[in-house]
Motif scaffolding. Sequence first.
Motif, PDB file in Angstrom:
ATOM      1  N   HIS A  16      18.455 -23.424   4.818  1.00 17.63           N
ATOM      2  CA  HIS A  16      17.182 -23.776   5.456  1.00 17.63           C
ATOM      3  C   HIS A  16      17.184 -23.451   6.957  1.00 17.63           C
ATOM      4  CE1 HIS A  16      19.562 -27.550   5.740  1.00 17.63           C
ATOM      5  NE2 HIS A  16      19.004 -27.635   6.917  1.00 17.63           N
ATOM      6  N   ILE A  17      18.353 -23.286   7.544  1.00 22.19           N
ATOM      7  CA  ILE A  17      18.421 -22.859   8.951  1.00 22.19           C
ATOM      8  C   ILE A  17      18.358 -21.334   9.013  1.00 22.19           C
ATOM      9  CG2 ILE A  17      19.873 -22.815  11.038  1.00 22.19           C
ATOM     10  CD1 ILE A  17      18.697 -25.558  10.449  1.00 22.19           C
ATOM     11  N   CYS A  19      16.711 -19.328   7.283  1.00 21.88           N
ATOM     12  CA  CYS A  19      15.370 -18.745   7.160  1.00 21.88           C
ATOM     13  C   CYS A  19      14.385 -19.390   8.131  1.00 21.88           C
ATOM     14  CB  CYS A  19      14.878 -18.842   5.722  1.00 21.88           C
ATOM     15  SG  CYS A  19      14.665 -20.520   5.184  1.00 21.88           S
ATOM     16  N   PHE A  20      14.869 -20.143   9.094  1.00 26.60           N
ATOM     17  CA  PHE A  20      13.941 -20.811  10.014  1.00 26.60           C
ATOM     18  C   PHE A  20      13.817 -20.021  11.313  1.00 26.60           C
ATOM     19  CE2 PHE A  20      12.473 -23.940  13.062  1.00 26.60           C
ATOM     20  CZ  PHE A  20      11.453 -24.533  12.337  1.00 26.60           C
ATOM     21  N   GLU A  21      12.609 -19.918  11.795  1.00 32.14           N
ATOM     22  CA  GLU A  21      12.401 -19.209  13.056  1.00 32.14           C
ATOM     23  C   GLU A  21      12.381 -20.192  14.214  1.00 32.14           C
ATOM     24  OE1 GLU A  21       9.004 -16.624  15.391  1.00 32.14           O
ATOM     25  OE2 GLU A  21       8.463 -17.830  13.667  1.00 32.14           O
ATOM     26  N   TYR A  23      11.271 -21.685  17.648  1.00 31.48           N
ATOM     27  CA  TYR A  23      10.015 -21.631  18.408  1.00 31.48           C
ATOM     28  C   TYR A  23      10.352 -21.165  19.820  1.00 31.48           C
ATOM     29  CZ  TYR A  23       5.776 -23.130  20.776  1.00 31.48           C
ATOM     30  OH  TYR A  23       4.627 -23.158  21.522  1.00 31.48           O
ATOM     31  N   GLU A 130       5.907 -30.143  10.264  1.00 30.50           N
ATOM     32  CA  GLU A 130       6.371 -29.161   9.284  1.00 30.50           C
ATOM     33  C   GLU A 130       7.727 -28.578   9.702  1.00 30.50           C
ATOM     34  OE1 GLU A 130       3.278 -26.246   8.663  1.00 30.50           O
ATOM     35  OE2 GLU A 130       4.639 -24.790   7.802  1.00 30.50           O
ATOM     36  N   TRP A 131       7.833 -28.223  10.989  1.00 31.03           N
ATOM     37  CA  TRP A 131       9.081 -27.627  11.471  1.00 31.03           C
ATOM     38  C   TRP A 131      10.260 -28.565  11.320  1.00 31.03           C
ATOM     39  CZ3 TRP A 131       6.796 -25.639  16.711  1.00 31.03           C
ATOM     40  CH2 TRP A 131       6.130 -24.431  16.480  1.00 31.03           C
ATOM     41  N   GLN A 134      11.367 -28.904   7.857  1.00 28.74           N
ATOM     42  CA  GLN A 134      12.016 -27.710   7.304  1.00 28.74           C
ATOM     43  C   GLN A 134      13.395 -27.476   7.883  1.00 28.74           C
ATOM     44  OE1 GLN A 134       9.001 -24.771   7.885  1.00 28.74           O
ATOM     45  NE2 GLN A 134       8.161 -25.049   5.844  1.00 28.74           N
ATOM     46  N   PHE A 135      13.521 -27.578   9.203  1.00 29.04           N
ATOM     47  CA  PHE A 135      14.874 -27.292   9.728  1.00 29.04           C
ATOM     48  C   PHE A 135      15.835 -28.441   9.487  1.00 29.04           C
ATOM     49  CE2 PHE A 135      13.031 -28.138  14.177  1.00 29.04           C
ATOM     50  CZ  PHE A 135      13.669 -29.351  14.361  1.00 29.04           C
ATOM     51  N   GLU A 139      11.384 -30.418   2.269  1.00 22.10           N
ATOM     52  CA  GLU A 139      10.196 -29.614   1.993  1.00 22.10           C
ATOM     53  C   GLU A 139       8.991 -30.166   2.747  1.00 22.10           C
ATOM     54  OE1 GLU A 139       7.262 -28.464  -1.744  1.00 22.10           O
ATOM     55  OE2 GLU A 139       8.918 -29.851  -2.077  1.00 22.10           O
TER      56      GLU A 139
ATOM     57  N   LYS B 256       3.940 -18.499   9.829  1.00 21.67           N
ATOM     58  CA  LYS B 256       5.078 -19.280  10.334  1.00 21.67           C
ATOM     59  C   LYS B 256       6.403 -18.541  10.161  1.00 21.67           C
ATOM     60  CE  LYS B 256       2.298 -22.943  10.741  1.00 21.67           C
ATOM     61  NZ  LYS B 256       2.047 -23.985  11.688  1.00 21.67           N
TER      62      LYS B 256
END
Lengths: 376, 431
Positions: A16-17, A19-21, A23, A130-131, A134-135, A139, B256
């Motif tokens: 999950h990290i 695929c996380f962008e 900010y 949401e962020w 997710q990170f 979900e 996103k």
Amino acid sequence: MTTCALPDFDRLVPPHIKCFEAYIPSKPDDVLMQYYGCASLLRLNNNENPLGPPEESRQAILDFPPNRASVYPSGDAYHLRRKLAERFGMDLDQFLVGNGANEVIAFVIKAFCQEGDNIVTADKTFAVYEWVAQFSGFEARTVPLKDYGFDDEAMLAAADERTKIFFVCNPNNPTGAYWDRNKLLNFLNRVGNKSIVVVDEAYCEFVEKPDFPDAMELLPQYPNLVTFRTFSKMFGLASLRIGYLAGSLEVVDIIRRTCVVYSVNALAQAAALAALESKHHIENTRALVREAKEYLHHEMNSLGLFTVGEEGCYLMVRLPMSDSLAYRKLMSQGVMIRTMTGFRFPNFIRVSVGEMPAMQRFVHCLKNILRESGHD
Amino acid sequence: MSASEVVLELAASPEFFPVARSVTENASLAMGLEKAEARRVAMATEEIFMSLCKSAPGRKLSIRCTPGGYCVITEFVFQDPGFPLEYFNMTSSVSTSNEQDMANLGLLVASRIMDGFSVERDDSGRFMLKLIKEKCYPRHTGEGASHLAPLTAFSVRKADSEEAAYAAAQAVGLYPAHALPRQFLHPRMLADRIDFGGATAAVAVGPGGEIAGIVAWDLSSSGSMVECHGPFLLTRDGNPALCEALLDFCIGDIAKLPVMGLINRRHNRDIPIHYFETVGSLPLTAGNGETFQAPAYFRQMQEDAGCNVWAHESLEEFLEKQYARLCLPRKILRPLGRALDPLSRSVLFSEFDRNAGNVTFLPVSPGRDILPNVEAHLNMANKEAIKNVFFGIDLGRPWQADFAPAVLQAGFSPRYILPYAGCGDMAFFSL
Ligand SMILES: Cc1ncc(COP(=O)(O)O)c(C=O)c1O
């Protein structure tokens, strides 16, 4: 000298990290001004208060003894919580103060979610709920807005037995739509005690509508309700980073376990404490917002542009071009707005309310770019 | 290693050649290729493996076979920092007696056998020679497609693979072939890509469940760009609201992701072009010899915070004009020349798309022989009868600036800039 190989990211980094962008916040003004070749920069992108902090906070900041910079602040913002308790007629342990409301979002998610859990919020709202979910490996179920507002029925339908938290932004950033008292009460009744309901009231002080609900008042009736407030918006203390949450004693006792103490600095605590004493600040700000929004609505309508933004200190405008192109064109004239593509509103921009000369400058620059691209 | 891939680690030595060959062939069969295609993968493996035995004898490599839904991807991965980069120059000729050139010829032969062939370098400096062999799909004729009556109401949602294939097949009958991507002309390919997660599509659906429009999109291999196809409208009216709703859905879906831009390279009358900026166009020759200008419609997905780009003076005028026209905040810097070893040889990657008749050359390392190397690559493309030859320079890497004068001298012209498509902006050239 030998250089060691990079860490074994494949094994070390959770999916999950991976695929996380991250900010990326905007660059500082001086750097942006150099790239865009503008002599000044009008920031209308972060919903800050154009009037700045209240007089009382300004004085508290001036009075802050530099020597105190070497001393740790109150680790849990004791005096501020006491003041909040007094103000709202509650217990001081019903409040948790964070390094901005952003930080308290993480407190709540960490306190209630474990692997396999989810949170439910809207698709087009403040993105941090949401962020953080997710990170942190949870979900985030994002439910489409209905008529620019949170869709209560669809949110309930999206939830299951692993839904730990609902996040409702009231009024919503960026659309300005809000749930009235009946709608919120109905939602709380339907959720019952199965999940936590967070009502983010970052912009509540801007709303003057009589049917706008004050979540703080509903806390005694709904022990699963948590509300967020911030000093960044109405109280003009964004750079000091201070916000808070309030809830029932029992729920806050759980959240407190995940909270990082000493994360809120002493200057912020002093300025926030003073802000609660302010007399005319809210009134003055509301008057300014009212006038500026009226002006903006009128100007946008006369340009044939569709606007969204009932409440809050911001207005969304739909442009006949890509918002990221409009961003660059406005930036090169020294005006910074927020593009809405990232909020899933392509071709919309969000303009924060400013004083009239700032609003006039924005309108003038927007007219320039519409003319340039043949849209006037 | 993911559950569905096959990885083989071995040394580049002739005795392992049968192992490499049989693993790639059998993996391809297991991953859904027909016998004929699997054999071609084995043949390409043979060419590459033998050429490696010449240029990098005994060096360790791994061969990774991955299913791609519509294809099988075979990658040769070199972890070795001392791997001879010259290996990747595809500039040999059959008449040469030079061992290295003979080795390079192997790559060229392999590239002819495959549908896609490229070299990539990941963040940790690993090189990957990537070969794509597609499954064999029938081309749809578009027969039986007809416009639906205009809709009074519609909703947009993500399409499942069957819906997408159906809508793509309809679009084949309603749009000219050059407006359609390969996976629309071969709708089962689109379905396989969607099922595999390699592509996404949204459809607009009318009150009676009728599919009235489609847009599809996929992530570029670098992950920084999304390419979108369409929207395509299946109703008789021009329905801008429906097309905008499809595009809104696509943009919302990727909003996103860490994506810098959305690009659309095929014009059709229903694309809401005000959602995009036209960064430029490329002259293209289709398989039937027809030539046309392919536009590059671009939409930036992030707020541009400005950046520096590195460029040779020969490119400055073009860049200044483009950056001013597109209102892109850039500072153009001229890199200070570096002292290069007199024997250093430049290296180019070649990305082949054999089905489209395209090759794109990309610099991998500088050298003293840039002009002859670029010319040799051009020669190779001519001999291979490739109609569309492109060159890309990454303006975020100072050393690539040295390639501009040679590329211009070799006859290329700069066509457009794609913001943040590489480490920085990419400048694309064509002949
Ligand atoms: C809806 C909403 N909640 C919370 C925050 C976070 O505020 P802060 O961290 O500055 O207190 C913001 C800031 O923009 C917001 O818009």
